[in-house]
Design an enzyme around this catalytic site. Structure first.
Site, PDB file in Angstrom:
ATOM      1  N   GLY A 199      18.013 -28.735  17.710  1.00 50.76           N
ATOM      2  CA  GLY A 199      17.115 -27.623  17.406  1.00 50.76           C
ATOM      3  C   GLY A 199      16.464 -27.762  16.045  1.00 50.76           C
ATOM      4  N   CYS A 200      15.990 -26.624  15.537  1.00 52.07           N
ATOM      5  CA  CYS A 200      15.071 -26.622  14.392  1.00 52.07           C
ATOM      6  C   CYS A 200      15.692 -26.968  13.042  1.00 52.07           C
ATOM      7  CB  CYS A 200      14.383 -25.257  14.299  1.00 52.07           C
ATOM      8  SG  CYS A 200      13.234 -24.968  15.657  1.00 52.07           S
ATOM      9  N   PHE A 201      17.021 -26.985  12.937  1.00 49.79           N
ATOM     10  CA  PHE A 201      17.612 -27.330  11.630  1.00 49.79           C
ATOM     11  C   PHE A 201      17.738 -28.838  11.444  1.00 49.79           C
ATOM     12  CE2 PHE A 201      21.317 -26.650  14.466  1.00 49.79           C
ATOM     13  CZ  PHE A 201      21.957 -27.872  14.322  1.00 49.79           C
TER      14      PHE A 201
END
Length: 389
Positions: free
Chosen positions: A163-165
């Site tokens: 995901g986005c991290f």
């Protein structure tokens, strides 16, 4: 007789992990955010949902995004109507696209990074590949190794479904690889394609609609190594420290689930509030050892999950508007490209710093922070040291 400690010492690099090149790539299909709601509701046969369309139009207007790039063209969507329908079984069709296109887009970015680095690709010792777009075996890391013609002995690490991290995660891992393996040159690639998350609108699943308004496609690649060869390799940023933390009381705030219908996206809590409430703690832990407590004295690269996250972080920390200029620029020009975003922002920052004659790759400043935010809620914090331009 040689000791284990002597072997270990000989294996370690001297200096800090250093970013030596950055390359980015997007699909050729560009979508204009101002007209996207009309296109999206037409292509998904949802034009009768007028109230929902108005809501989506407002989301797009508030997104601070001007344009995005998407592999999914009207032609592809017409050939795959199940991808357009809300919650129709479509995983096979989506997988068929991403298992080919994710490594392909990654190759484009990697070739640009390798060209800037200026060294033969045979000197790449490690490959870290990250994507939230589909899964396969052997993975996108294997496909990219073949596409680029890397050595068969390259040490590969494949990260799926982060995901986005994860733009922060790949830097943290590459730092450890570079600093603990003398002479290592790590190729890091983040490649994301929204073919896994695209679907039609539904009244009961507005968080999915948020994703449809924000996500875009893109790939970024960087070369990381310690002890750059003087006059041969050009340092851009040094990776000083890297940490990961789970935010308290944030379980279920961002979820993604791989199902027959593709990757479903869920926002269940006040994500901007949770991040802004906890960001000071991460900054203090990262910068206290350096004696830094003025957050306007450092340069900023923050994953632009959406404009609300950036606005609330800015407000909470009293940041001057120019601090998030590079971050907002990338959001505006590309949308939220998940793991690839922060690497795009690094690229934008070093280019703008050089163009404006600011003295260092970090907008004329010495120290900086890179943040990744994503499912968990997970926060990655990387302390960067800029290099004179």
């Amino acid at each position: 007789m040689v000791t284990v400690e002597e072997i270990r010492r000989a294996q370690r690099a001297e200096g800090p992990a250093t970013i030596m090149a950055i390359g980015t790539a997007t699909p050729s299909n560009c979508v204009d955010q101002s007209t996207y709601p009309d296109y999206y509701f037409r292509i998904t046969n949802s034009e009768h949902k007028t109230e929902l369309k108005e809501k989506f139009q407002r989301m797009c207007d508030k997104s601070m995004i001007k344009k995005r790039y998407m592999h999914l063209t009207e032609e592809i969507l017409k050939e795959n109507p199940n991808i357009c329908e809300y919650m129709a079984p479509s995983l096979d069709a989506r997988q068929d696209i991403v298992v080919v296109e994710v490594p392909k887009l990654g190759k484009e970015a990697a070739q640009k990074a390798i060209k800037e680095w200026g060294q033969p690709k045979s000197k790449i010792t490690h490959l870290v590949f990250c994507t939230t777009s589909g899964v396969d075996m052997p993975g996108a890391d294997y496909q990219l190794t073949k596409l680029l013609g890397l050595r068969s002995s390259v040490k590969r690490l494949m990260m799926y479904q982060q995901g986005c991290f994860a733009g922060g995660t790949v830097l943290r891992l590459a730092k450890d690889l570079a600093e603990n393996n003398k002479g290592a040159r790590v190729l890091v690639v983040c490649s994301e394609i929204t073919a896994v998350t695209f679907r039609g609108p539904n009244d009961t699943h507005l968080d999915s609609l948020v994703g449809q308004a924000l996500f875009g496609d893109g790939a970024a690649a960087i070369i990381i190594g310690s002890d750059p060869l003087p006059g041969v390799e050009r340092p851009l940023f040094e990776l000083v420290s890297a940490s990961q933390t789970l935010l308290p009381d944030s379980e279920g705030a961002i979820d993604g689930h791989l199902r027959e219908v593709g990757l479903t996206f869920h926002l269940l809590k006040d994500v901007p509030g949770l991040i802004s409430k906890n960001i000071q703690k991460s900054l203090v832990e990262a910068f206290q050892p350096l004696g830094i407590s003025d957050w306007n004295s450092i340069f900023w690269i923050a994953h632009p999950g959406g404009p609300a996250i950036l606005d609330q972080v800015e407000l909470k920390l009293g940041l001057k508007p120019e601090k998030l200029r590079a971050t907002r620029h990338v959001l505006s020009e590309y949308g939220n490209m998940s793991s690839a975003c922060v690497l795009f922002i690094l690229d934008e920052m070093r280019k703008a710093s050089s163009k404006e004659g600011l003295g260092t790759t970090g907008e004329g400043l010495e120290w900086g922070v890179l943040f990744g935010f994503g499912p968990g809620l997970t926060v990655e914090t990387v302390v960067l040291h800029s290099v004179s331009t």
